[in-house]
Design an enzyme around this catalytic site. Structure first.
Site, PDB file in Angstrom:
ATOM      1  N   ASP A 105       8.176   1.874   2.024  1.00 45.68           N
ATOM      2  CA  ASP A 105       7.087   2.500   1.287  1.00 45.68           C
ATOM      3  C   ASP A 105       7.646   3.485   0.263  1.00 45.68           C
ATOM      4  O   ASP A 105       8.720   3.245  -0.297  1.00 45.68           O
ATOM      5  CB  ASP A 105       6.137   3.197   2.274  1.00 45.68           C
ATOM      6  CG  ASP A 105       4.692   3.122   1.849  1.00 45.68           C
ATOM      7  OD1 ASP A 105       4.332   3.829   0.897  1.00 45.68           O
ATOM      8  OD2 ASP A 105       3.931   2.358   2.470  1.00 45.68           O
ATOM      9  N   HIS A 138       2.084   8.359  -0.027  1.00 47.54           N
ATOM     10  CA  HIS A 138       1.570   7.129   0.582  1.00 47.54           C
ATOM     11  C   HIS A 138       2.276   6.807   1.896  1.00 47.54           C
ATOM     12  O   HIS A 138       1.639   6.551   2.923  1.00 47.54           O
ATOM     13  CB  HIS A 138       1.748   5.991  -0.428  1.00 47.54           C
ATOM     14  CG  HIS A 138       1.070   4.719  -0.069  1.00 47.54           C
ATOM     15  ND1 HIS A 138       1.696   3.706   0.627  1.00 47.54           N
ATOM     16  CD2 HIS A 138      -0.187   4.281  -0.324  1.00 47.54           C
ATOM     17  CE1 HIS A 138       0.859   2.696   0.774  1.00 47.54           C
ATOM     18  NE2 HIS A 138      -0.295   3.016   0.221  1.00 47.54           N
ATOM     19  N   SER A 339      -3.646  -0.649   3.126  1.00 47.98           N
ATOM     20  CA  SER A 339      -2.390   0.061   3.417  1.00 47.98           C
ATOM     21  C   SER A 339      -2.455   0.799   4.736  1.00 47.98           C
ATOM     22  O   SER A 339      -1.465   0.880   5.466  1.00 47.98           O
ATOM     23  CB  SER A 339      -2.120   1.112   2.337  1.00 47.98           C
ATOM     24  OG  SER A 339      -1.487   0.565   1.233  1.00 47.98           O
TER      25      SER A 339
END
Length: 470
Positions: A105, A138, A339
């Protein structure tokens, strides 16, 4: 040609998180929206990525996301945590101990109190630091869903699915670092393939990929794009090594289009390589599919992906967040996206792996993936699946405890009680009793009637004999 990450680049204020799911940019013109062959082309096993990350030198165009400086305590448990009920596994001692989850990520902010001591640096394509840093935020949210520890103060109920698991953070992308030449951001299908190879080399039990490359199927099938072919080889090699690769189904927007059921025109990579990965869609609090989740015949299961509570993902963050700043203007919005559905399933795969290894019955990647699919809450449709949510919302309790069809004849069935316990009082089955008594009564009546008939015949014959003798 390498398919790159393309994301909106909004201002970073407070909890600013630029997008809920990373999406790779499409290289070249967009193909016509017509149905193509669904599956990927034949793979050349020689086209493999290296086992080290490419390092980009793009300049940083925006500052890193900052953590909330105010009170960020959220007392209630997330609805996702209550619905999935994975804390029951914690009560049984299943917490992910001895397992490593690779989070491929934007990195992970390892200093967050709920992640301290859990995060290993797996390398970075981003020039300003390693995998234990996250400018975008994220990856930190993803890692928290998987392995956030419990609040030691007891003020919040939030906890990760596998809180004793380790996180191997491979920082392969960022949209804050942008090329001056072509406006490209860091990360592509080749660096994703490299990251997968690193995760396998470092002993990951499970790999979570909450990023995707959306491409017209005609383009995805063009294996002159060596990044796509390297990615295909990487997930296959991970699968063969016993590593469960969990990936996001992708969000509608940018280059991701919503496929028509049974007739996809957009391939979502690496979900497209369905033989080797477990693809996760998103559902909301009502259990309905999220509007943004991208359908496809490669979708396997679904998990909560809307209105989530997560770790404060900003640099210096210490608490939780229920909203993040998104978009060009940094306006607050809910935490959502496929996600964030994927890591719930990654955490579940870790618990399954832990349980069966503890019982000296280790499962292959295929067996873990099948167990999660077969025990999901199946939707209506042919064979209990559809292209939107696959085989349905995952059911951790069933996935951990049920004997699935593939294991019949292998695992002994649960023992049946041979006698009633002392506190169990058998209930009279009155309809059965009435039928039984009625049948018995009819039989007795028939016997009496037969006896009466025989006696009457004997009496008639005796009188007839007497009359004849006179």
């Amino acid at each position: 040609m390498r398919s790159r990450i393309s994301r909106s680049r909004g201002g970073l204020r407070g909890f600013a998180l630029l997008a809920a799911v990373g999406t790779f940019a499409l290289g070249g013109p967009t193909a016509p929206a017509v149905a193509q062959t669904v599956g990927p082309p034949q793979l050349d096993p020689s086209k493999k990525a290296s086992h080290s990350l490419d390092r980009f030198t793009y300049p940083q165009k925006q500052g890193c996301m900052r953590g909330n400086s105010g009170n960020s305590m959220i007392e209630e448990k997330p609805w996702s945590q209550l619905v999935l009920g994975f804390e029951q596994a914690h009560d049984q001692g299943l917490r992910g101990a001895g397992q490593t989850v690779a989070v491929i990520d934007t990195g992970v902010n390892a200093a967050h109190p709920r992640l301290q001591g859990k995060v290993q640096d797996g390398g970075s394509s981003v020039p300003d630091g390693g995998g234990d840093k996250d400018c975008d935020g994220h990856g930190t949210i993803v890692a928290g869903i998987i392995a956030a520890g419990q609040d030691q103060t007891g003020q919040t109920g939030y906890v990760g699915v596998a809180p004793d698991a380790r996180i191997l953070s491979v920082r392969q992308s960022s949209k804050l670092f942008v090329s001056d030449g072509n406006n490209a951001t860091i990360g592509n299908t080749q660096t994703m393939a490299q990251a997968i190879n690193i995760a396998v080399d470092r002993g990951a039990s499970v790999i979570n990929i909450s990023q995707s490359s959306c491409q017209p199927i005609a383009q995805a099938s063009n294996y002159n794009d060596y990044g796509n072919q390297e990615l295909h080889n990487a997930v296959k090699d991970a699968y063969n090594a016993g590593v469960v690769v969990v990936v996001a189904a992708g969000n509608v927007g940018e280059s991701c289009q919503k496929n028509a059921a049974g007739s996809p025109t957009t391939a979502v990579l690496p979900a497209w390589f369905d033989d080797y990965v477990l693809t996760v869609a998103s559902v909301n609090q009502a259990g309905a599919p999220s509007e943004f989740t991208v359908p496809g015949p490669w979708v396997d299961v679904a998990a909560p992906g809307e209105n989530l509570i997560a770790l404060d993902p900003g640099v210096g963050g210490t608490g939780l967040a229920s909203q993040i700043a998104t978009g060009d203007n940094g306006q607050l919005g809910p935490i959502q996206g496929t996600s964030f559905a994927a890591p719930y399933v990654s955490g579940l795969a870790v618990l399954i792996k832990e349980k069966y290894e503890r019982e000296n019955r280790p499962l292959t990647a295929a067996q873990i993936m099948d167990r999660i699919k077969q025990t999901a809450l199946h939707p209506g449709g042919i064979n209990g699946r559809n292209d939107i949510v696959g085989y349905g919302v995952v059911d951790p309790a069933a996935a951990l405890d049920d004997v699935v069809p593939a294991e019949w004849g292998v695992a002994a069935p649960p023992p049946k009680p041979t006698k009633l316990d002392s506190d169990v009082i058998p209930q009279k089955d009155f309809p059965s009793l009435i039928i039984a008594l009625g049948g018995a009564g009819a039989g007795i009546a028939a016997i009496i009637f037969t006896a009466f008939l025989i006696n009457a015949v004997r009496n008639v014959r005796a009188r007839a004999r007497e009359n004849d003798s006179r």
